[in-house]
Scaffold this motif. Structure first.
Motif, mmCIF file in Angstrom:
data_model
loop_
_atom_site.group_PDB
_atom_site.id
_atom_site.type_symbol
_atom_site.label_atom_id
_atom_site.label_comp_id
_atom_site.label_asym_id
_atom_site.label_seq_id
_atom_site.Cartn_x
_atom_site.Cartn_y
_atom_site.Cartn_z
ATOM 1 N N ARG A 244 0.793 -1.232 0.000
ATOM 2 C CA ARG A 244 0.000 0.000 0.000
ATOM 3 C C ARG A 244 0.827 1.285 0.000
ATOM 4 O O ARG A 244 0.261 2.381 -0.033
ATOM 5 C CB ARG A 244 -0.930 0.008 1.217
ATOM 6 N N MET A 245 2.145 1.192 0.010
ATOM 7 C CA MET A 245 2.974 2.385 0.116
ATOM 8 C C MET A 245 2.682 3.394 -0.988
ATOM 9 O O MET A 245 2.713 4.609 -0.784
ATOM 10 C CB MET A 245 4.468 2.007 0.099
ATOM 11 N N HIS A 246 2.381 2.901 -2.181
ATOM 12 C CA HIS A 246 2.165 3.797 -3.321
ATOM 13 C C HIS A 246 0.933 4.682 -3.152
ATOM 14 O O HIS A 246 0.769 5.672 -3.867
ATOM 15 C CB HIS A 246 2.026 2.979 -4.616
ATOM 16 N N GLU A 247 0.056 4.339 -2.215
ATOM 17 C CA GLU A 247 -1.170 5.121 -2.014
ATOM 18 C C GLU A 247 -0.908 6.471 -1.346
ATOM 19 O O GLU A 247 -1.739 7.371 -1.418
ATOM 20 C CB GLU A 247 -2.164 4.336 -1.152
ATOM 21 N N PHE A 248 0.249 6.634 -0.710
ATOM 22 C CA PHE A 248 0.453 7.776 0.178
ATOM 23 C C PHE A 248 1.423 8.804 -0.410
ATOM 24 O O PHE A 248 2.466 8.460 -0.972
ATOM 25 C CB PHE A 248 0.957 7.289 1.547
ATOM 26 N N ASP A 249 1.063 10.066 -0.227
ATOM 27 C CA ASP A 249 1.888 11.173 -0.703
ATOM 28 C C ASP A 249 2.912 11.604 0.342
ATOM 29 O O ASP A 249 3.990 12.093 0.003
ATOM 30 C CB ASP A 249 0.986 12.376 -1.034
ATOM 31 N N ILE A 250 2.549 11.433 1.599
ATOM 32 C CA ILE A 250 3.410 11.827 2.723
ATOM 33 C C ILE A 250 3.556 10.637 3.659
ATOM 34 O O ILE A 250 2.560 10.033 4.062
ATOM 35 C CB ILE A 250 2.813 13.028 3.489
ATOM 36 N N ARG A 274 3.035 4.915 -8.695
ATOM 37 C CA ARG A 274 2.479 6.266 -8.605
ATOM 38 C C ARG A 274 2.690 7.058 -9.901
ATOM 39 O O ARG A 274 2.263 8.202 -10.000
ATOM 40 C CB ARG A 274 3.137 7.028 -7.449
ATOM 41 N N ARG A 275 3.366 6.433 -10.847
ATOM 42 C CA ARG A 275 3.660 7.090 -12.127
ATOM 43 C C ARG A 275 4.403 8.411 -11.900
ATOM 44 O O ARG A 275 4.085 9.444 -12.473
ATOM 45 C CB ARG A 275 2.370 7.306 -12.927
ATOM 46 N N ARG A 276 5.388 8.311 -11.028
ATOM 47 C CA ARG A 276 6.322 9.401 -10.760
ATOM 48 C C ARG A 276 5.736 10.580 -9.989
ATOM 49 O O ARG A 276 6.341 11.651 -9.928
ATOM 50 C CB ARG A 276 6.956 9.906 -12.063
ATOM 51 N N ARG A 277 4.564 10.413 -9.417
ATOM 52 C CA ARG A 277 4.077 11.461 -8.516
ATOM 53 C C ARG A 277 4.952 11.442 -7.264
ATOM 54 O O ARG A 277 5.241 10.379 -6.725
ATOM 55 C CB ARG A 277 2.604 11.227 -8.159
ATOM 56 N N PRO A 278 5.372 12.611 -6.779
ATOM 57 C CA PRO A 278 6.370 12.648 -5.694
ATOM 58 C C PRO A 278 5.846 12.097 -4.374
ATOM 59 O O PRO A 278 4.645 12.118 -4.097
ATOM 60 C CB PRO A 278 6.694 14.138 -5.573
ATOM 61 N N ILE A 279 6.789 11.594 -3.586
ATOM 62 C CA ILE A 279 6.511 11.169 -2.206
ATOM 63 C C ILE A 279 7.400 11.989 -1.273
ATOM 64 O O ILE A 279 8.613 12.089 -1.481
ATOM 65 C CB ILE A 279 6.806 9.669 -1.982
#
Length: 431
Positions: A244-250, A274-279
């Protein structure tokens, strides 16, 4: 008795080294057992009193010992216990003897030596360290007195100064950093890993920004659920993190794990999903929860406890007047403790004097009882007892005066005059 504090902290060592000499809470007692065992195997001296304070910002060993080589022995033990060479650790270590150790303990407990000026968490951590030392049987008269006074000084500083007022906490700093990455935290999903005090502080700060989702991941789901309920989020098992890590932004992590729980590969897979959306990731743990190589990934913004410290220090300048007031309180209390320590140094001498005097008393009393039992005149017995006891009690001072040099004799006369009442000196008197 010599006091000594030896350690490293955020002023002297980076997090990469601090995490290598950290002690988990459940390791404090066996570590203290090992430390005291070292003395018993190497020296005829008694094992030192000892306590270990280990936090994300510092690892410190407090000692009280008669061993003059304690600094070298403590450094060697600390290095060996954690599998480091002395040469690797020594450049980052401070060793504080006597009043410097006392002053340092007072400053640490008062929040003056913290990354967050005036923060209160360190006081609870120090009390845990003292409790562990007591349970290990390593806390004796000197350290017990030091720490009791330390807690009293911290209370006085916090009650009489504004050191902790408007402090910029690590949790607030994490929010500030997140706001630099994302326009609105209210649009982001936030994950907290762990359920300790630091995570609770961070979750509370982020919850105030009303994020899109707030999740607590913890090994013990029940504990995570209790925290989630308090901050308006929900909980998930830590075992679900890889999927589930990919679900989170922060992601903010602070656990007591001795090894990283988030590896490079897991974060790479999350970024791809996440298709390169930042974390945005914050690692507040020491030892670290997130492998440091993660910081090299594109689209990942990883910050450690040291990184947040730079932001925290920006808010410290306005409280320098309160700091000066706190330092003045501490300096007065340091002098008071050192006076107590000085008085303790004569306790063995006083105890020996009492023992010797009592032994003389018993001998003379036994002799008098024998004289009475054979029918001697009680008045004569009392006279003999008083004269003999007096002669024996003043024999030591008289002998010292007779053997003293001119300079020593003058000092002795002054001291003995205070004991027995000043007598007029005569230049013609015989010695």
């Amino acid at each position: 008795m010599q006091l000594l504090t030896i350690g490293i902290n955020h002023h002297t060592a980076p997090v990469a080294l601090r995490e290598r000499v950290a002690f988990p809470l459940d390791q404090l007692k066996p570590a203290l057992d090992a430390f005291q065992g070292l003395w018993q195997s190497r020296s005829s001296l008694a094992a030192p009193e000892a306590a270990i304070l280990s936090t994300c910002n510092r690892t410190e060993l407090y000692c009280a010992t008669d061993d003059r080589a304690a600094r070298e022995s403590a450094l060697q033990w600390l290095s060996s216990y954690h599998g480091l060479s002395v040469d690797e650790l020594a450049p980052h270590v401070y060793a504080l003897p006597q009043s410097e150790a006392v002053r340092h303990a007072f400053r640490v407990a008062s929040g003056l030596d913290s990354m967050v000026l005036g923060e209160t968490q360190i006081l609870g951590q120090m009390k845990n360290a003292v409790r562990s030392a007591s349970e290990a049987g390593a806390l004796g008269t000197y350290l017990n007195q030091l720490f009791q006074r330390t807690f009293a000084v911290a209370k006085e500083v916090r009650g009489n100064t504004a050191v902790g007022a408007q402090s910029v906490s690590m949790a607030a700093a994490a929010v500030r950093l997140a706001q630099r990455i994302f326009d609105k935290i209210s649009s982001q999903r936030v994950l907290f890993i762990g359920a300790g005090e630091m995570i609770e502080l961070c979750a509370t700060h982020f919850a105030a920004q009303e994020p899109r989702e707030l999740v607590i991941a913890n090994r013990t789901i029940e504990r995570g659920a209790k925290l989630a309920e308090r901050v308006g989020g929900h909980a998930m098992p830590l075992s679900d993190l890889p999927a589930r890590m990919h679900e989170f932004d922060i992601i903010v992590s602070c656990t007591a794990s001795t090894l990283p729980i988030i590896g490079l590969g897991a974060v790479e897979r999350a970024i791809k999903a996440r298709r390169r959306r930042p974390i945005f990731m914050v690692d507040l743990a020491v030892p670290r929860d997130i492998e440091p190589e993660v910081a090299e990934l594109q689209d990942v913004f990883l910050y450690t406890v040291d990184d947040l410290g730079a932001i925290v220090r920006e808010g410290n300048a306005s409280r320098q007047a309160a700091v000066a007031q706190a330092e003045a309180i501490i300096e007065t209390r340091v002098q008071s403790f050192m006076q107590w320590l000085d008085t303790r140094s004569v306790v063995p001498v006083i105890r020996h004097m009492h023992t010797q005097a009592d032994a003389l008393r018993r001998v003379e009393l036994e002799r008098a009882m024998k004289m009475l039992s054979r029918g001697d005149d009680p008045a004569a017995v009392l006279e003999a007892l008083s004269q003999s006891l007096t002669n024996k009690l003043i024999h030591g001072p008289t002998h010292a005066l007779n053997r003293a040099s001119s300079n020593e004799r003058a000092t002795l006369v002054e001291l003995l005059g205070g004991f027995y009442g000043h007598a007029k000196r005569s230049d013609s008197s015989e010695h």
